[in-house]
Design a protein around this motif. Structure first.
Motif, PDB file in Angstrom:
ATOM      1  N   CYS A  58     -17.841  33.642 -57.847  1.00  0.00           N
ATOM      2  CA  CYS A  58     -16.828  34.182 -56.965  1.00  0.00           C
ATOM      3  C   CYS A  58     -16.690  35.676 -57.247  1.00  0.00           C
ATOM      4  O   CYS A  58     -16.811  36.099 -58.408  1.00  0.00           O
ATOM      5  N   ALA A  59     -16.436  36.469 -56.188  1.00  0.00           N
ATOM      6  CA  ALA A  59     -16.307  37.912 -56.367  1.00  0.00           C
ATOM      7  C   ALA A  59     -15.265  38.474 -55.412  1.00  0.00           C
ATOM      8  O   ALA A  59     -15.071  37.928 -54.312  1.00  0.00           O
ATOM      9  N   ALA A  60     -14.638  39.570 -55.803  1.00  0.00           N
ATOM     10  CA  ALA A  60     -13.660  40.261 -54.958  1.00  0.00           C
ATOM     11  C   ALA A  60     -14.143  41.683 -54.728  1.00  0.00           C
ATOM     12  O   ALA A  60     -14.520  42.383 -55.682  1.00  0.00           O
ATOM     13  N   GLY A  61     -14.121  42.108 -53.459  1.00  0.00           N
ATOM     14  CA  GLY A  61     -14.612  43.446 -53.160  1.00  0.00           C
ATOM     15  C   GLY A  61     -14.391  43.808 -51.710  1.00  0.00           C
ATOM     16  O   GLY A  61     -13.318  43.558 -51.160  1.00  0.00           O
ATOM     17  N   SER A  62     -15.437  44.330 -51.062  1.00  0.00           N
ATOM     18  CA  SER A  62     -15.242  44.972 -49.761  1.00  0.00           C
ATOM     19  C   SER A  62     -15.724  44.143 -48.580  1.00  0.00           C
ATOM     20  O   SER A  62     -15.962  44.702 -47.518  1.00  0.00           O
ATOM     21  N   PHE A 121     -26.272  36.386 -51.729  1.00  0.00           N
ATOM     22  CA  PHE A 121     -25.039  36.192 -50.989  1.00  0.00           C
ATOM     23  C   PHE A 121     -25.000  34.804 -50.356  1.00  0.00           C
ATOM     24  O   PHE A 121     -26.013  34.309 -49.843  1.00  0.00           O
ATOM     25  N   VAL A 122     -23.824  34.180 -50.384  1.00  0.00           N
ATOM     26  CA  VAL A 122     -23.644  32.882 -49.752  1.00  0.00           C
ATOM     27  C   VAL A 122     -22.636  32.988 -48.595  1.00  0.00           C
ATOM     28  O   VAL A 122     -22.944  32.632 -47.464  1.00  0.00           O
ATOM     29  N   ALA A 123     -21.434  33.480 -48.883  1.00  0.00           N
ATOM     30  CA  ALA A 123     -20.382  33.528 -47.860  1.00  0.00           C
ATOM     31  C   ALA A 123     -19.313  34.512 -48.300  1.00  0.00           C
ATOM     32  O   ALA A 123     -19.171  34.804 -49.489  1.00  0.00           O
ATOM     33  N   THR A 124     -18.566  35.011 -47.309  1.00  0.00           N
ATOM     34  CA  THR A 124     -17.461  35.900 -47.610  1.00  0.00           C
ATOM     35  C   THR A 124     -16.324  35.686 -46.627  1.00  0.00           C
ATOM     36  O   THR A 124     -16.554  35.273 -45.483  1.00  0.00           O
ATOM     37  N   ILE A 125     -15.106  35.946 -47.083  1.00  0.00           N
ATOM     38  CA  ILE A 125     -13.925  35.830 -46.244  1.00  0.00           C
ATOM     39  C   ILE A 125     -13.049  37.049 -46.482  1.00  0.00           C
ATOM     40  O   ILE A 125     -12.878  37.498 -47.611  1.00  0.00           O
ATOM     41  N   ARG A 126     -12.522  37.606 -45.386  1.00  0.00           N
ATOM     42  CA  ARG A 126     -11.637  38.749 -45.507  1.00  0.00           C
ATOM     43  C   ARG A 126     -10.225  38.231 -45.680  1.00  0.00           C
ATOM     44  O   ARG A 126      -9.735  37.459 -44.846  1.00  0.00           O
ATOM     45  N   SER A 145      -4.942  41.344 -50.955  1.00  0.00           N
ATOM     46  CA  SER A 145      -4.734  41.315 -49.506  1.00  0.00           C
ATOM     47  C   SER A 145      -5.666  42.256 -48.756  1.00  0.00           C
ATOM     48  O   SER A 145      -5.944  42.056 -47.582  1.00  0.00           O
ATOM     49  N   SER A 146      -6.163  43.301 -49.394  1.00  0.00           N
ATOM     50  CA  SER A 146      -7.072  44.232 -48.722  1.00  0.00           C
ATOM     51  C   SER A 146      -8.528  43.973 -49.086  1.00  0.00           C
ATOM     52  O   SER A 146      -9.414  44.752 -48.724  1.00  0.00           O
ATOM     53  N   TYR A 147      -8.783  42.897 -49.771  1.00  0.00           N
ATOM     54  CA  TYR A 147     -10.126  42.617 -50.263  1.00  0.00           C
ATOM     55  C   TYR A 147     -10.861  41.588 -49.421  1.00  0.00           C
ATOM     56  O   TYR A 147     -10.267  40.808 -48.675  1.00  0.00           O
ATOM     57  N   GLY A 148     -12.156  41.586 -49.591  1.00  0.00           N
ATOM     58  CA  GLY A 148     -12.981  40.467 -49.194  1.00  0.00           C
ATOM     59  C   GLY A 148     -13.287  39.645 -50.426  1.00  0.00           C
ATOM     60  O   GLY A 148     -13.445  40.180 -51.526  1.00  0.00           O
ATOM     61  N   MET A 149     -13.351  38.346 -50.253  1.00  0.00           N
ATOM     62  CA  MET A 149     -13.692  37.440 -51.349  1.00  0.00           C
ATOM     63  C   MET A 149     -15.022  36.784 -51.010  1.00  0.00           C
ATOM     64  O   MET A 149     -15.170  36.207 -49.925  1.00  0.00           O
ATOM     65  N   GLY A 150     -15.952  36.867 -51.914  1.00  0.00           N
ATOM     66  CA  GLY A 150     -17.273  36.344 -51.636  1.00  0.00           C
ATOM     67  C   GLY A 150     -17.730  35.300 -52.632  1.00  0.00           C
ATOM     68  O   GLY A 150     -17.211  35.222 -53.750  1.00  0.00           O
ATOM     69  N   ASP A 155     -23.394  44.673 -55.014  1.00  0.00           N
ATOM     70  CA  ASP A 155     -22.858  46.008 -55.312  1.00  0.00           C
ATOM     71  C   ASP A 155     -21.541  46.297 -54.600  1.00  0.00           C
ATOM     72  O   ASP A 155     -20.808  47.199 -55.003  1.00  0.00           O
ATOM     73  N   GLU A 156     -21.257  45.541 -53.538  1.00  0.00           N
ATOM     74  CA  GLU A 156     -20.033  45.787 -52.770  1.00  0.00           C
ATOM     75  C   GLU A 156     -18.827  45.050 -53.353  1.00  0.00           C
ATOM     76  O   GLU A 156     -17.738  45.114 -52.785  1.00  0.00           O
ATOM     77  N   TYR A 157     -19.019  44.361 -54.460  1.00  0.00           N
ATOM     78  CA  TYR A 157     -17.948  43.599 -55.077  1.00  0.00           C
ATOM     79  C   TYR A 157     -17.635  44.159 -56.451  1.00  0.00           C
ATOM     80  O   TYR A 157     -18.537  44.484 -57.218  1.00  0.00           O
ATOM     81  N   THR A 158     -16.355  44.246 -56.751  1.00  0.00           N
ATOM     82  CA  THR A 158     -15.890  44.889 -57.974  1.00  0.00           C
ATOM     83  C   THR A 158     -15.607  43.887 -59.089  1.00  0.00           C
ATOM     84  O   THR A 158     -15.897  44.153 -60.251  1.00  0.00           O
ATOM     85  N   TYR A 159     -15.007  42.776 -58.729  1.00  0.00           N
ATOM     86  CA  TYR A 159     -14.592  41.802 -59.730  1.00  0.00           C
ATOM     87  C   TYR A 159     -15.405  40.517 -59.569  1.00  0.00           C
ATOM     88  O   TYR A 159     -15.669  40.081 -58.439  1.00  0.00           O
ATOM     89  N   TRP A 160     -15.733  39.903 -60.714  1.00  0.00           N
ATOM     90  CA  TRP A 160     -16.571  38.708 -60.713  1.00  0.00           C
ATOM     91  C   TRP A 160     -15.990  37.647 -61.619  1.00  0.00           C
ATOM     92  O   TRP A 160     -15.410  37.955 -62.673  1.00  0.00           O
TER      93      TRP A 160
END
Length: 121
Positions: free
Chosen positions: A96-100, A47-52, A30-35, A106-111
Motif C-alpha cells: 500500500c502507498a500514499a502519494g499523488s 502498479f495494481v490500482a489507485t484511488i483518489r 484527503s489530498s492524496y491518492g492511495m495505491g 516514484d509518485e508515492y511518498t509513503y509505503w
C-alpha cells in the motif's frame, strides 16, 4: 509519524478471493491518492490500482480490471483491495502507498511494509 499497515494477505487457490486492507495514520490523506503495488520475486514493483481519496476516482492496471476493486472507508482511514478470480500470476508481495494518484512508485511518498499473497494452481 505516517504509518501504512497492510493486512489480509495469505494463501489461496486459483479462482479464490482475498481482501487486503491498508490502515493509514499520522496525517490527513484527503489530498492524496492511495495505491496498491505488487512485487513478485525477481521482478520490479508494478502498479495494481489507485484511488483518489477526495472523490474515490479509481484506476487499474489492465491485468486486474474486472477482478480487483479498490475502495476506501473514510471513517476508518482505510483502503481496501478486493481481489477476486485470483490467478497464480497474482502471487506477489502487495504494498500500500500514499502519494499523488499516479501509476509509478516514484509518485508515492509513503509505503507500507507489504503483505504476501500466494495463489496456488
Amino acid at each position: 509519524q505516517v504509518q501504512l499497515v497492510e493486512s489480509g494477505g495469505g494463501l489461496v487457490q486459483a479462482g479464490g478471493s482475498l481482501r487486503l486492507s491498508c490502515a493509514a495514520s499520522g496525517r490527513s490523506f484527503s489530498s492524496y491518492g492511495m495505491g496498491w503495488f505488487r512485487q513478485a520475486p525477481g521482478k520490479e514493483r508494478e502498479f495494481v490500482a489507485t484511488i483518489r481519496w477526495r472523490d474515490s476516482s479509481t484506476y487499474y492496471t489492465d491485468s486486474v480490471k474486472g477482478r480487483f476493486t479498490i475502495s476506501r472507508d473514510n471513517a476508518k482511514n482505510t483502503v481496501y483491495l478486493q481481489m477476486n478470480s485470483l490467478k497464480p500470476e497474482d502471487t506477489a508481495v502487495y504494498y500500500c502507498a500514499a502519494g499523488s494518484w499516479g501509476k509509478t512508485p516514484d509518485e508515492y511518498t509513503y509505503w507500507g511494509q507489504g503483505t504476501q499473497v500466494t495463489v496456488s494452481s
